[in-house]
Design an enzyme around this catalytic site. Structure first.
Site, PDB file in Angstrom:
ATOM      1  CG  HIS A 192      -1.883   1.027   1.277  1.00 61.21           C
ATOM      2  ND1 HIS A 192      -3.064   0.937   0.597  1.00 61.21           N
ATOM      3  CD2 HIS A 192      -1.863   2.226   1.877  1.00 61.21           C
ATOM      4  CE1 HIS A 192      -3.741   2.049   0.792  1.00 61.21           C
ATOM      5  NE2 HIS A 192      -3.043   2.845   1.556  1.00 61.21           N
ATOM      6  NE  ARG A 299      -4.035  -3.796 -13.887  1.00 62.30           N
ATOM      7  CZ  ARG A 299      -3.082  -2.872 -13.958  1.00 62.30           C
ATOM      8  NH1 ARG A 299      -3.347  -1.616 -13.621  1.00 62.30           N
ATOM      9  NH2 ARG A 299      -1.855  -3.187 -14.328  1.00 62.30           N
ATOM     10  CD  GLU A 434      -3.532 -13.134 -18.458  1.00 61.12           C
ATOM     11  OE1 GLU A 434      -2.867 -12.411 -17.718  1.00 61.12           O
ATOM     12  OE2 GLU A 434      -4.762 -13.007 -18.591  1.00 61.12           O
ATOM     13  CG  ASP A 458      -0.962 -13.436 -14.418  1.00 61.87           C
ATOM     14  OD1 ASP A 458      -0.424 -13.527 -13.298  1.00 61.87           O
ATOM     15  OD2 ASP A 458      -2.122 -13.028 -14.594  1.00 61.87           O
ATOM     16  CB  CYS A 505      -0.100  -4.717 -20.656  1.00 65.95           C
ATOM     17  SG  CYS A 505      -1.193  -6.123 -20.573  1.00 65.95           S
TER      18      CYS A 505
END
Lengths: 594, 95
Positions: A192, A299, A434, A458, A505
């Site tokens: 965070h 997203r 991916e 991924d 990406c």
């Protein structure tokens, strides 16, 4: 030489020099533990009660100031408040103090230890992890018992914030203007603190293990957010050196931002599109300011998270329409819901999957929850009537998934038509590549879709069989592993042979060391975090396609990662000497795993 | 549904798919604290204080578990009904 030099993970670039201000320290080992006389027991209990009350008052105050975009934190703060009032914490500590005749700090520590045992015995990992909250709450009380009452608001003037960890409460209380840099003992790449620091443009280093021994309040500290270093009480020479570096970095930064609106075109005229990865429409201004030519990955999970009901079609439609209209005439590629694994937790049932990364997620999840999926498809289709919208499906493993998703899309189109709602019937539809399986059959999948987007984060994990967040194996996260390079190349070639567009990406796209190789493959677009766009565009503009193709050729001949990494670093060093000092690459050049 | 000496019991089922995790536990304790009666939450042989978020959390009641709410005191009936309602609407959560 600096008095101390400690290393961590750089998560927000830049250099900061300033005085240290500790927000909170880990308390273990520093707590006073002593027996008290019987007559003094009551006063210890009173101290404890007062400390609980102060901690509660401060949390209530923080709670009042939670901005709407952090409303998820509000419920964390609520449960922390409940814990502060819980008889099991205060009451247990009170009893221990009375029965053992010990001081308040020790009594609270023992009460927490008892709870720790109870929590450790719980099977459900999610509930077991709530012990973290108990610890955070107890530490807030301990800090007050120890008389270390200061919090971020108490800070005078500007300073470097040091902390064991920054809690949600601290984060909300941050007075942004006063913070020059951040370093914490805990935290990783996805913490965070990192997201916050990057958003605010503050240099930050996390995961600095010995930070608390190395630095103290008032020390002169250098935060090197480029290489992930913290220097405590540096000498003259280091100060001068870093002042220079800071200066250079700021100049460099200004210059790349100034030229970021120019097209990403190599010296010899090869043009690549540089797009942005985002998840909120509010980020669009950052995309445009940083020279993004559109959005390569939008997203869509955000609107499904942190809420108790599912978003309605209208809500999603408005979100996507606003996005498409704002970025127009630039393009935006909306990725359908990629829920699952990590993001699964709060809404879609228990994570009873032993292996969530290999479980019911992304397109699998959507094909299972068809109503939810169709709602999203309808919203995207309806938004496609404006601007330049494309859509892609995540985590495709084979043809059948594409066909099933497309047939649901056809249903949605038929419904919309019947209802007289407009949409773009020609909206391009693509897939994320991916999974290694999708790579192997890329030439088959290419026949079915309008574009590919390679998701390297991924792809690397699934190809090399490693969990990047697992520190035991994260050294194996090697973007330039020969297997990964061959995979990417195979997908790019398959796309181009079929005549469809291919983009990439993933973090690789923002690594200046990797981009020249991608260029050598003649990838059509790359999509990356908006803040990294100016730097990458500059690399493209200073490169020659001929050299990139050459580099790729050599790299494909290498048989080990180590060799590839050295080759790439040497090339970058020759072609872009300036960049080398400003970037911490994903590449690991010390030959781990060769 | 026995009621003697102001003691009220009721069986409830955990219908949140994550079980009584952090948010429902906080909610339950918060609501329970509004009542004067002492309120216990019982799973198998284990009884915990419904007013304590930590107690409720450490009960770790999973999805589908049957629990008994047991309240003793002047407002026992109201307390049991209020808490039962929370279980029935999944503590306001979607699943």
């Amino acid at each position: 030489m600096a008095q101390n030099l400690v290393a961590g993970i750089p998560i927000s670039t830049g250099i900061a020099v300033g005085r240290a201000f500790f927000v909170n320290r880990g308390l273990r080992g520093r707590l006073p533990r002593r027996m008290v006389r019987k007559e003094a027991v009551q006063s210890e209990i009173d101290r404890l009660r007062a400390a609980f009350a102060e901690a509660e008052a401060q949390l209530l105050d923080v709670r009042e100031r939670v901005p709407p975009e952090l409303k998820d934190h509000k419920h964390i703060i609520d449960s922390h408040l409940m814990m502060l009032k819980d008889p099991n914490l205060f009451g247990a500590a009170e009893k221990i103090i009375g029965s053992l005749a010990i001081n308040a700090e020790w009594g609270l520590e023992k009460a927490v230890d008892e709870l720790e045992k109870v929590f450790a015995a719980i099977n459900d990992p999610y509930i077991r992890d709530r012990m973290q909250d108990v610890r955070i709450v107890a530490e807030q009380v301990q800090t007050r018992l120890l008389g270390e009452r200061k919090d971020i608001q108490a800070m005078e003037g500007r300073a470097i914030i040091l902390a064991h960890d920054l809690t949600p409460g601290d984060t909300i209380g941050l007075n942004v203007q006063k913070i020059m840099g951040i370093a914490t003992t805990l935290g990783g790449k996805t913490s965070h603190t990192g997201i916050l620091a990057r958003t605010l443009g503050i240099p930050a280093v996390v995961g600095v293990e010995s930070l608390e021994d190395a630095a103290h309040d008032g020390d002169l500290v250098i935060i090197d957010g480029l290489k992930g270093k913290v220097l405590v009480n540096p000498d003259e020479e280091e100060l001068t050196q870093y002042a220079d570096l800071q200066h250079q970095f700021e100049d460099y930064h200004t210059s790349i931002v100034r030229s970021c609106q120019l097209p990403a075109e190599t010296i010899d005229g090869y043009r690549m599109q540089v797009l942005a990865n985002i998840e909120l429409a509010e980020e669009l201004s950052t995309v445009i300011d940083n020279g993004g030519e559109g959005v390569g990955l939008y997203r869509t999970e955000y609107s499904f998270l942190n809420r108790t009901t599912l978003p309605s079609e209208e809500e999603l439609y408005e979100e996507y329409l606003n996005l498409a209209a704002t970025i127009a005439p630039r393009r935006v590629t909306i990725r359908t819901l990629d829920m699952g694994a990590d993001k699964f937790m709060s809404h879609f049932g228990p994570v009873d999957e032993p292996n969530p990364a290999l479980g019911l997620r992304a397109i699998r999840f959507c094909l299972r929850h068809r109503e939810l999926f169709k709602t999203q498809l309808r919203a995207i289709l309806r938004a496609s009537r404006v601007g330049n919208v494309s859509m892609m499906f995540p985590m495709i493993s084979g043809l059948k998934e594409i066909r099933r998703a497309k047939s649901l899309m056809a249903d949605a189109q038929a419904e919309l038509k019947a209802q007289g709602l407009p949409f773009n019937a020609q909206m391009p539809v693509g897939i994320m590549v991916e999974l290694p399986a999708a790579v192997m059959i890329a030439e088959i999948l290419a026949q079915e879709v309008d574009f590919f987007s390679i998701g390297t984060n991924d792809l690397i994990q699934y190809s090399l069989g490693i969990d990047r967040t697992n520190q035991q194996v994260s050294y194996l996260y090697q973007p330039l592993h020969p297997a990964i390079l061959r995979s990417i190349k195979q997908v790019v070639d398959a796309a181009h042979q079929t005549g469809i567009e291919v983009s990439l990406c993933g973090e690789v796209a923002s690594d200046p060391f990797c981009v020249p190789i991608l260029m050598g493959m003649q990838i059509d677009c790359i999509s990356l975090t908006p803040k990294a766009i100016p730097g990458i565009k500059r690399i493209v503009r200073q490169a020659r396609m001929e050299e990139c193709v050459n580099l790729l050729k050599q790299v494909l001949h290498c048989r080990t990662v180590g060799r590839i990494n050295r080759l790439v670093t040497d090339t970058i060093f020759q072609s872009f000497p300036e960049e080398l000092s400003f970037y911490a690459s994903l590449l690991d050049t010390d030959d781990m795993g060769g | 549904m026995n009621s003697n000496n102001g003691e009220v019991r009721r069986q409830v089922k955990v219908s949140n798919q994550l079980g009584l995790h952090a948010r429902p536990a906080a909610r339950l304790a918060q609501e329970a604290q509004q009542f004067e009666s002492s309120i216990a939450l019982i799973q198998d042989e284990t009884a915990v204080d419904a007013k304590s978020i930590l107690d409720v959390l450490t009960l770790a009641a999973p999805f589908g578990a049957t629990l008994e709410i047991q309240a003793k005191g002047s407002d026992a009936k109201g307390a049991v009904e209020r808490l039962e309602a929370l279980f029935l609407n999944r503590f306001g959560e979607e699943r």
